[in-house]
Motif scaffolding. Structure first.
Motif, PDB file in Angstrom:
ATOM      1  N   SER A 139       0.811  -1.224   0.000  1.00  0.00           N
ATOM      2  CA  SER A 139       0.000   0.000   0.000  1.00  0.00           C
ATOM      3  C   SER A 139       0.845   1.276   0.000  1.00  0.00           C
ATOM      4  CB  SER A 139      -0.940   0.008   1.209  1.00  0.00           C
ATOM      5  OG  SER A 139      -0.220   0.132   2.428  1.00  0.00           O
ATOM      6  N   ALA A 140       1.995   1.223   0.638  1.00  0.00           N
ATOM      7  CA  ALA A 140       2.799   2.441   0.816  1.00  0.00           C
ATOM      8  C   ALA A 140       4.146   2.070   1.426  1.00  0.00           C
ATOM      9  CB  ALA A 140       2.080   3.414   1.759  1.00  0.00           C
ATOM     10  N   GLY A 155      -2.787   1.448  -2.662  1.00  0.00           N
ATOM     11  CA  GLY A 155      -2.871   2.206  -1.414  1.00  0.00           C
ATOM     12  C   GLY A 155      -3.850   3.363  -1.545  1.00  0.00           C
ATOM     13  N   ALA A 156      -3.814   4.037  -2.706  1.00  0.00           N
ATOM     14  CA  ALA A 156      -4.741   5.153  -2.935  1.00  0.00           C
ATOM     15  C   ALA A 156      -6.187   4.658  -2.931  1.00  0.00           C
ATOM     16  CB  ALA A 156      -4.407   5.838  -4.259  1.00  0.00           C
ATOM     17  N   GLU A 157      -6.411   3.478  -3.537  1.00  0.00           N
ATOM     18  CA  GLU A 157      -7.770   2.897  -3.505  1.00  0.00           C
ATOM     19  C   GLU A 157      -8.204   2.636  -2.066  1.00  0.00           C
ATOM     20  OE1 GLU A 157      -8.282  -0.706  -5.824  1.00  0.00           O
ATOM     21  OE2 GLU A 157      -7.277   0.267  -7.525  1.00  0.00           O
ATOM     22  N   TRP A 180       2.035  12.780   2.547  1.00  0.00           N
ATOM     23  CA  TRP A 180       1.480  13.868   1.719  1.00  0.00           C
ATOM     24  C   TRP A 180       0.507  13.328   0.684  1.00  0.00           C
ATOM     25  CZ3 TRP A 180       1.352  18.266   3.817  1.00  0.00           C
ATOM     26  CH2 TRP A 180       2.378  18.689   4.674  1.00  0.00           C
ATOM     27  N   ASP A 181       0.788  12.129   0.142  1.00  0.00           N
ATOM     28  CA  ASP A 181      -0.168  11.511  -0.787  1.00  0.00           C
ATOM     29  C   ASP A 181      -1.510  11.309  -0.087  1.00  0.00           C
ATOM     30  OD1 ASP A 181       1.777  11.375  -2.732  1.00  0.00           O
ATOM     31  OD2 ASP A 181       2.151   9.217  -2.502  1.00  0.00           O
ATOM     32  N   THR A 182      -1.441  10.791   1.149  1.00  0.00           N
ATOM     33  CA  THR A 182      -2.664  10.486   1.897  1.00  0.00           C
ATOM     34  C   THR A 182      -3.402  11.765   2.281  1.00  0.00           C
ATOM     35  OG1 THR A 182      -1.598   8.515   2.771  1.00  0.00           O
ATOM     36  CG2 THR A 182      -3.563   9.267   3.932  1.00  0.00           C
TER      37      THR A 182
END
Ligand SMILES: [Zn+2]
Length: 315
Positions: A139-140, A155-157, A180-182
């Motif tokens: 996921s990350a 992970g984004a899903e 930061w992505d999250t």
């Protein structure tokens, strides 16, 4: 005064030693026990499901399910403990003087990218999830993974799936890029359940001022943690050093975004005089010498209670 603590690893010790009970049948084995939670006036304790990377089955769902079984069999069977899955459950704990237990994940490696598993775990009561521990998974990347990658497409899903289900996303162990992505993707506030301020202690598990401001801006929470080497670089931390992190986060506008995330049972060394829930009283007394009573109350429980009432399902 009530206490909310958003991170302990008691379940990982119960998983490691099948003879151990949550009443604490082996003195010294558990920091967090039923008796200490009750004596300390703990309103809510989050119980993390953490699977050691040294286990042969750490990529499987099995040890996660076994941990949840222990949570039901050894924690929730005790007379004054209540499972908290909703705002109504938390209200009932307050009204009845019970101690709520909230189930969280410290790493989703064992879900193997299957959203069906996330839904099943939600139905079993999981209400918060950190996507990684320190290492990387599907996921990350975790915070100690040298390549420092962000969220994967999967992970984004899962960020979207957690938002839709009502699982609070915990960024404490994520790499800075995954953080930061999250933060950019999540439609719900994110929390760092057990992290301090990098400005005072430059450990990668702590949050930069920019990260702290981002959590504040999204309406999230930061759990001040008692891991001694996240409090002071030399590890010789005292309660005063813990207060300095609270002060710093308050100076960034975090008065309404602070809570506690002890990491009891996840640590082998302690902040001086802060070795089990019964000693949070010492922290409370020190806070009252430095901060107002309303602010102390908000950090000990009020901020987390307000957040959970808004971010857990109503019923
Ligand atoms: Zn942790």
């Amino acid at each position: 005064m009530r206490i909310v603590d958003f991170h302990c690893d008691a379940l990982s010790k119960l998983l490691r030693d099948e003879e151990l009970t949550f009443e604490g049948n082996k003195p010294g084995a558990l920091d967090v026990t039923y008796g200490k939670l009750r004596e300390s006036g703990t309103l809510l304790q989050a119980f993390a499901v953490y699977i050691s990377t040294s286990r042969a089955d750490e990529q499987q769902i099995d040890p996660i399910l076994e941990s949840i079984d222990l949570f039901y069999e050894k924690v929730l069977t005790l007379p004054d403990m209540r499972l908290v899955r909703s705002a109504a459950d938390l209200e009932a704990c307050i009204a009845d003087g019970k101690t709520g237990a909230l189930l969280s994940l410290e790493g989703i490696k064992g879900l193997q990218g299957r959203e069906s598993m996330l839904r099943i775990l939600y139905r079993l009561g999981v209400r918060a999830a950190g996507f990684t521990w320190n290492d990387a998974n599907w996921s990350a990347d975790g915070v100690m993974e040298p390549r420092g990658g962000g969220l994967t497409a999967k992970g984004a899903e899962f960020v979207r799936a957690c938002n839709e289900l009502g699982i609070i996303i915990d960024v404490s162990h994520m790499s800075e890029r995954a953080f930061w992505d999250t933060a950019g993707l999540s439609s719900k506030p994110i929390i760092a359940s057990h992290s301090n301020a990098q400005a005072l202690c430059a450990h990668p598990r702590n949050l930069t001022d920019l990260q702290i401001r981002a959590i504040i801006e999204c309406g999230g929470l930061i759990g001040i943690t008692y891991v001694p080497y996240f409090v002071r670089s030399d590890g010789g931390a005292t309660i005063d050093d813990v207060l300095a992190h609270i002060d710093h986060i308050c100076s960034l506008g975090g008065e309404n975004h602070l809570m506690l995330g002890s990491d009891f049972d996840g640590i082998e060394r302690y902040v001086e005089s802060l070795t089990h829930p019964g000693q949070v009283e010492m922290l409370r007394e020190a806070m009252l010498r430095r901060f107002s009573e309303p602010l102390t109350e908000r950090i000990l429980s009020g901020n987390a209670v307000a957040f959970l009432k808004n971010n857990l399902p109503a019923e």
